[in-house]
Design an enzyme around this catalytic site. Sequence first.
Site, PDB file in Angstrom:
ATOM      1  N   ASP A   7      25.429  67.501 -53.293  1.00  0.00           N
ATOM      2  CA  ASP A   7      26.486  68.482 -53.486  1.00  0.00           C
ATOM      3  C   ASP A   7      26.998  68.894 -52.107  1.00  0.00           C
ATOM      4  OD1 ASP A   7      28.151  70.346 -54.740  1.00  0.00           O
ATOM      5  OD2 ASP A   7      26.598  71.889 -54.740  1.00  0.00           O
ATOM      6  N   GLU A   9      29.280  72.178 -51.239  1.00  0.00           N
ATOM      7  CA  GLU A   9      29.215  73.615 -50.977  1.00  0.00           C
ATOM      8  C   GLU A   9      27.844  74.164 -51.385  1.00  0.00           C
ATOM      9  OE1 GLU A   9      33.010  75.850 -51.893  1.00  0.00           O
ATOM     10  OE2 GLU A   9      33.445  73.938 -52.872  1.00  0.00           O
TER      11      GLU A   9
END
Length: 205
Positions: A7, A9
Amino acid sequence: MEYLCLDLEGVLVPEIWAEVAKHTGEEKFNLTTQDIKDYSELMDMRMELVNSMNISMSDINNIVANMEPFECSLDFLNWARDNFQVTIVSDSFYELVWPLIRKLGTPNMVCHHLEIVDDQLKGYKLRQSENKKKVIQTLKSLKFKVFASGDSYNDIQMLKEADFGVFFQAPNHIRQEFPEIVGVESHKELKEALIEQSNFIQMTG
């Protein structure tokens, strides 16, 4: 060789919409996929706020351009690229995150698109439903062993689908809801977990 999906953020860079909240004073921008499970509900709220506050895409781009990745992110990512095939799998948007992606050395990324007209944010287009899960499924169909790391509700399917999924600094309420998923609190711990799992796979074949 194993494949690592990360991922963006919360794992490699700060939350972009939280930074927008700081600049605009609108607290609702602080809500993320750690708070709201339905991603469409979250994005629709953001679109409504952006338009009601007359925030242009240039305004947002200026905010993002002044952001920096987490302190250890680039070193971790460079190590990861030396040891795995690596792809960023994010529910963010190319048009939004590109300044930060460049600061990370322009890693491969699979995410979504924003609809922008005359510098105004008009909407968004998802690459596909359950994008993160389907990216993992595709890589596994190509006979990769796939590792993944994320921090939010929208990462759960990716982490469960992977051969090894690990939470990165996920909040307690998510960790408690999914206790079967291992968690780490730093890039150093994430590196150690990935090395351990990679060695295990190599030993067991």
